[in-house]
Design a protein around this motif. Structure first.
Motif, PDB file in Angstrom:
ATOM      1  N   LYS A 156       5.993  -5.247 -70.335  1.00 34.06           N
ATOM      2  CA  LYS A 156       6.888  -5.262 -69.172  1.00 34.06           C
ATOM      3  C   LYS A 156       8.256  -4.678 -69.503  1.00 34.06           C
ATOM      4  CE  LYS A 156       4.645  -9.354 -67.368  1.00 34.06           C
ATOM      5  NZ  LYS A 156       4.720 -10.791 -67.231  1.00 34.06           N
ATOM      6  N   ASP A 157       8.664  -4.758 -70.781  1.00 34.35           N
ATOM      7  CA  ASP A 157       9.986  -4.292 -71.181  1.00 34.35           C
ATOM      8  C   ASP A 157       9.957  -2.879 -71.785  1.00 34.35           C
ATOM      9  OD1 ASP A 157       8.628  -5.063 -73.461  1.00 34.35           O
ATOM     10  OD2 ASP A 157      10.323  -6.134 -74.349  1.00 34.35           O
ATOM     11  N   SER A 158       8.884  -2.146 -71.533  1.00 33.14           N
ATOM     12  CA  SER A 158       8.762  -0.791 -72.062  1.00 33.14           C
ATOM     13  C   SER A 158       8.550   0.193 -70.922  1.00 33.14           C
ATOM     14  CB  SER A 158       7.581  -0.719 -73.037  1.00 33.14           C
ATOM     15  OG  SER A 158       7.420   0.597 -73.505  1.00 33.14           O
ATOM     16  N   LYS A 159       9.121   1.371 -71.081  1.00 31.31           N
ATOM     17  CA  LYS A 159       9.019   2.402 -70.049  1.00 31.31           C
ATOM     18  C   LYS A 159       8.156   3.593 -70.477  1.00 31.31           C
ATOM     19  CE  LYS A 159      13.487   1.361 -67.922  1.00 31.31           C
ATOM     20  NZ  LYS A 159      13.533   0.015 -68.401  1.00 31.31           N
ATOM     21  N   TRP A 160       7.758   3.634 -71.759  1.00 30.12           N
ATOM     22  CA  TRP A 160       6.988   4.771 -72.264  1.00 30.12           C
ATOM     23  C   TRP A 160       5.836   4.232 -73.096  1.00 30.12           C
ATOM     24  CZ3 TRP A 160       8.959   8.415 -76.657  1.00 30.12           C
ATOM     25  CH2 TRP A 160       8.072   9.473 -76.829  1.00 30.12           C
ATOM     26  N   ASN A 161       4.628   4.259 -72.512  1.00 30.76           N
ATOM     27  CA  ASN A 161       3.461   3.659 -73.140  1.00 30.76           C
ATOM     28  C   ASN A 161       2.305   4.645 -73.169  1.00 30.76           C
ATOM     29  OD1 ASN A 161       4.289   0.628 -73.289  1.00 30.76           O
ATOM     30  ND2 ASN A 161       4.924   1.350 -71.278  1.00 30.76           N
ATOM     31  N   GLY A 173      10.431   3.883 -81.061  1.00 25.55           N
ATOM     32  CA  GLY A 173      11.399   4.913 -81.411  1.00 25.55           C
ATOM     33  C   GLY A 173      12.825   4.420 -81.535  1.00 25.55           C
ATOM     34  N   GLU A 174      13.111   3.267 -80.940  1.00 24.75           N
ATOM     35  CA  GLU A 174      14.477   2.747 -80.978  1.00 24.75           C
ATOM     36  C   GLU A 174      14.902   2.364 -82.387  1.00 24.75           C
ATOM     37  OE1 GLU A 174      16.865  -0.942 -78.906  1.00 24.75           O
ATOM     38  OE2 GLU A 174      15.199  -0.022 -77.816  1.00 24.75           O
ATOM     39  N   ASN A 175      13.957   1.788 -83.143  1.00 30.68           N
ATOM     40  CA  ASN A 175      14.261   1.335 -84.495  1.00 30.68           C
ATOM     41  C   ASN A 175      12.932   1.119 -85.211  1.00 30.68           C
ATOM     42  OD1 ASN A 175      14.784  -0.376 -86.788  1.00 30.68           O
ATOM     43  ND2 ASN A 175      16.716  -0.996 -85.847  1.00 30.68           N
TER      44      ASN A 175
END
Length: 162
Positions: A11-16, A48-50
């Protein structure tokens, strides 16, 4: 999850994206005895964030599926075995691609060696081998998409994104 069961996107991801993977069936003493198909879902924006966020991007309810069966074989799988993916959205194919087992960077036995080097698996294990086919950066899964992953000699694993 199994064949025909729902997989999820966070739910907290925009690229799956799904990752089609040959999955090894391994005994407790690190011997490959069979193969199945894996759908290793990935939340790319979190990953990709960390690099430290990789566990969150890969490990959540419904984040992976295996099936539809286990192909037992005394011989190693052929290096020219094809791994194919098709993503269907509202009846239309929105992505498809394929690769071969021989395109993997590491040998299957090397992957098993590293997995079992410092860990024990008293009941054996399933090891997803990685992928060479991923949708482009502009693509993300939607609820209702159907992911079909086919591996020669094994069959097709099909999952709907819930």
């Amino acid at each position: 999850m199994g064949h025909k069961q729902d997989v999820r996107i966070r739910k907290d991801s925009k690229w799956n994206v799904p990752e089609p993977e040959l999955t090894l069936v391994i005994t407790p003493n690190a011997k490959i005895i069979g193969y199945t198909i894996g759908n290793d879902m990935s939340s790319r924006d979190i990953e990709g964030e960390n690099p430290l966020y990789l566990p969150q991007a890969k490990s959540y309810d419904g984040a992976a599926a295996v099936g539809p069966c286990i192909w037992l074989s005394k011989e190693p799988i052929s290096m020219d075995t094809k791994i194919k993916i098709q993503i269907v959205r509202k009846g239309n194919t929105v992505f498809e691609g394929e690769t071969e087992v021989g395109q993997m960077k590491r040998k299957l036995t090397d992957l098993v060696h590293y997995l079992y080097r410092e860990m024990s698996f008293p009941f054996g294990s399933l090891l997803m081998t990685g992928t060479g086919v991923v949708p482009p950066d502009s693509f993300t899964l939607n609820h209702g998409d159907v992911v079909n992953i086919t591996v020669d000699s094994i069959g097709t694993l099909s999952n709907t994104v819930a």
